[in-house]
Design an enzyme around this catalytic site. Structure first.
Site, short mmCIF file in Angstrom:
data_model
loop_
_atom_site.label_atom_id
_atom_site.label_comp_id
_atom_site.label_asym_id
_atom_site.label_seq_id
_atom_site.Cartn_x
_atom_site.Cartn_y
_atom_site.Cartn_z
N ALA A 153 -2.73 -6.13 -0.17
CA ALA A 153 -3.39 -7.43 0.00
C ALA A 153 -3.58 -7.83 1.45
O ALA A 153 -4.58 -8.50 1.79
CB ALA A 153 -2.59 -8.51 -0.73
N HIS A 154 -2.67 -7.46 2.34
CA HIS A 154 -2.74 -8.01 3.70
C HIS A 154 -3.85 -7.39 4.54
O HIS A 154 -4.07 -7.82 5.68
CB HIS A 154 -1.39 -7.86 4.40
CG HIS A 154 -1.05 -6.48 4.84
ND1 HIS A 154 -1.21 -6.05 6.13
CD2 HIS A 154 -0.54 -5.43 4.16
CE1 HIS A 154 -0.82 -4.80 6.24
NE2 HIS A 154 -0.41 -4.40 5.05
N ASN A 169 -8.08 4.60 8.60
CA ASN A 169 -7.54 3.40 9.22
C ASN A 169 -7.61 3.42 10.74
O ASN A 169 -7.49 2.37 11.38
CB ASN A 169 -6.08 3.20 8.79
CG ASN A 169 -5.21 4.40 9.11
OD1 ASN A 169 -5.45 5.50 8.59
ND2 ASN A 169 -4.23 4.23 9.96
N CYS A 203 4.53 5.32 17.40
CA CYS A 203 5.35 5.13 18.60
C CYS A 203 6.67 5.83 18.38
O CYS A 203 7.41 5.51 17.45
CB CYS A 203 5.56 3.64 18.84
SG CYS A 203 6.42 3.30 20.38
N THR A 258 11.18 -7.54 -10.96
CA THR A 258 10.56 -8.83 -11.24
C THR A 258 9.29 -9.00 -10.40
O THR A 258 9.30 -8.79 -9.19
CB THR A 258 11.54 -9.97 -10.90
OG1 THR A 258 12.71 -9.80 -11.70
CG2 THR A 258 10.91 -11.33 -11.19
N GLN A 297 -8.25 0.27 3.42
CA GLN A 297 -9.14 -0.36 4.39
C GLN A 297 -10.48 -0.78 3.78
O GLN A 297 -11.29 -1.41 4.47
CB GLN A 297 -9.41 0.60 5.56
CG GLN A 297 -8.19 0.91 6.40
CD GLN A 297 -7.71 -0.27 7.24
OE1 GLN A 297 -8.44 -1.23 7.48
NE2 GLN A 297 -6.46 -0.22 7.67
N GLY A 336 0.80 -1.21 0.00
CA GLY A 336 0.00 0.00 0.00
C GLY A 336 0.83 1.27 0.00
O GLY A 336 0.54 2.22 -0.73
#
Length: 388
Positions: free
Chosen positions: A204-205, A155, A329, A241, A183, A73
């Site tokens: 994707a995650h 998010n 953080c 690639t 999201q 992303g």
């Protein structure tokens, strides 16, 4: 996911869907060719790449040629913002617009343009609910504006922006529009024609696919300066690639997310409303951050007076509950969320807020467990450090 953990951090990352892993396995366990090679192994990789591109294009309602695969992303966002801005600078377009509640991938890309490339930037304010006023966008656009980037859904709070309306305003002024839609999959429509966007970023995650692979939709004819140079992959828009296994996983996960969207939204809405109602009823001086209705059902950002986020997160973690602050953080201490501050919360209110994000494996029993534990934990912290 370990059985003893209660995972409420799906907005950070989602577990890999077994069906997605199954689709990826032939390219992980066997011979995965280079899609640029002309021999039969390379041609098989190219075919898998083309098939995945068609799957993603089908979900987004665009042409396969308008899909660019990336490493995630943040890369998709940087390619869109920096790539378009740099391409239009030669035409006197040296101004970009975004909102004050964007993900840091957007804000830092814009910071780069300002600091190193001579651009100017405008960050639109949001109201207490976390939404951009379209009138503010109209007023901010200048003759030299190259690009506007406003996220589809936040998010940290899950608040949904009026993307189609904002994009239409941009096009009335001849300005390109990008949205960080990271999201959104599985919860919001992704048809780029209906949204009216010129560029859209995904990873994707966030929808049960693999980490390290993303997508940039780029409307045909959109000017772009590549940010990674090398080979001719992705029609010379992103060299390197291709990650065939990851791309196949992304396409599979996105297809599943869109197919199951209605059911998923219903499940999450029921659970999130139970969580919101339970907390507000059981814990005095608590509140929901962001609009209650115009938001993703997966994200619940709750504030608690007279506590510190870090302390509550540690207590939750000790009891096997994973949640997050949604803030950066720095030097070992949690800074107030820039999103919540932009919405008008005080630093103390922002520092007492926690994001619980739900997902496919969240159950009603898990919500009840959280609701049973949370009041006592908040009371414990307030007893140690009561409000002045």
């Amino acid at each position: 996911m370990p059985e003893h953990l209660l995972y409420f951090d799906y907005a950070a990352t989602t577990p890999l869907d077994p069906c997605v892993l199954e689709a990826m396995m032939p390219f992980l366990s066997g011979m995965s060719g280079n899609a640029s090679s002309i021999h039969q192994v390379g041609r098989a990789a190219l075919q898998a790449l083309d098939d995945a591109r068609e799957q993603v294009a089908f979900v987004l309602g665009c042409q396969p040629k308008e899909i660019v695969f990336t490493g995630g992303g943040s890369e998709s966002i940087n390619l869109a913002i920096k790539g378009v801005a740099m391409a239009l600078r030669a035409h006197g377009k040296t101004h970009v617009i975004s909102s004050a509640v964007e993900h840091h991938a957007v804000l830092h890309a814009i910071d780069y343009l300002v600091e190193y490339e001579g651009f100017r930037a405008t960050l639109l304010p949001v109201d207490r609910s976390g939404r951009v006023n379209p009138a503010d966008l109209s007023a901010a656009i200048r003759h030299e504006t190259a690009l506007v980037s406003v996220m589809y859904a936040n998010n940290e709070t899950g608040v949904i922006q009026p993307i189609a309306e904002l994009a239409a305003i941009c096009h009335e002024h001849g300005v390109l529009f990008h949205t960080d839609a990271v999201q959104a999959p599985g919860q919001l429509p992704l048809d780029v024609q209906a949204l009216g966007v010129d560029l859209l970023s995904l990873t994707a995650h966030k929808f049960y696919g693999p980490q390290g692979v993303g997508v940039l939709y780029m409307r045909r004819g959109t000017p772009l300066v590549p940010q990674i140079n090398g080979g001719a992959q992705e029609r010379r828009r992103r060299a390197g690639t291709e990650n065939i296994a990851g791309i196949v996983g992304l396409a599979t996960a996105l297809t599943i997310a869109e197919r199951e969207r209605a059911q998923y939204v219903h499940q999450l809405r029921t659970l999130s409303e139970r969580l919101i109602g339970g907390v507000l009823q059981r814990i005095p001086h608590s509140w929901l951050n962001g609009d209650r209705t115009c938001r993703l059902p997966s994200i619940v950002n709750l504030g608690f007076a007279c506590i510190e986020t870090e302390s509550l997160l540690l207590l939750l973690d000790q009891r096997g509950i994973c949640a997050s602050s949604g803030s950066a953080c720095t030097s070992g201490s949690l800074e107030p969320s820039h999103v919540l501050l932009a919405m008008g919360l005080s630093p103390e209110e922002a520092n007492g807020s926690i994001r619980f994000s739900l997902g496919r494996h969240t159950t009603a029993e898990q919500i009840e467990t959280l609701l049973e534990l949370l009041p006592d934990l908040v009371a414990q912290l307030r007893a140690v450090a009561p409000c002045a």
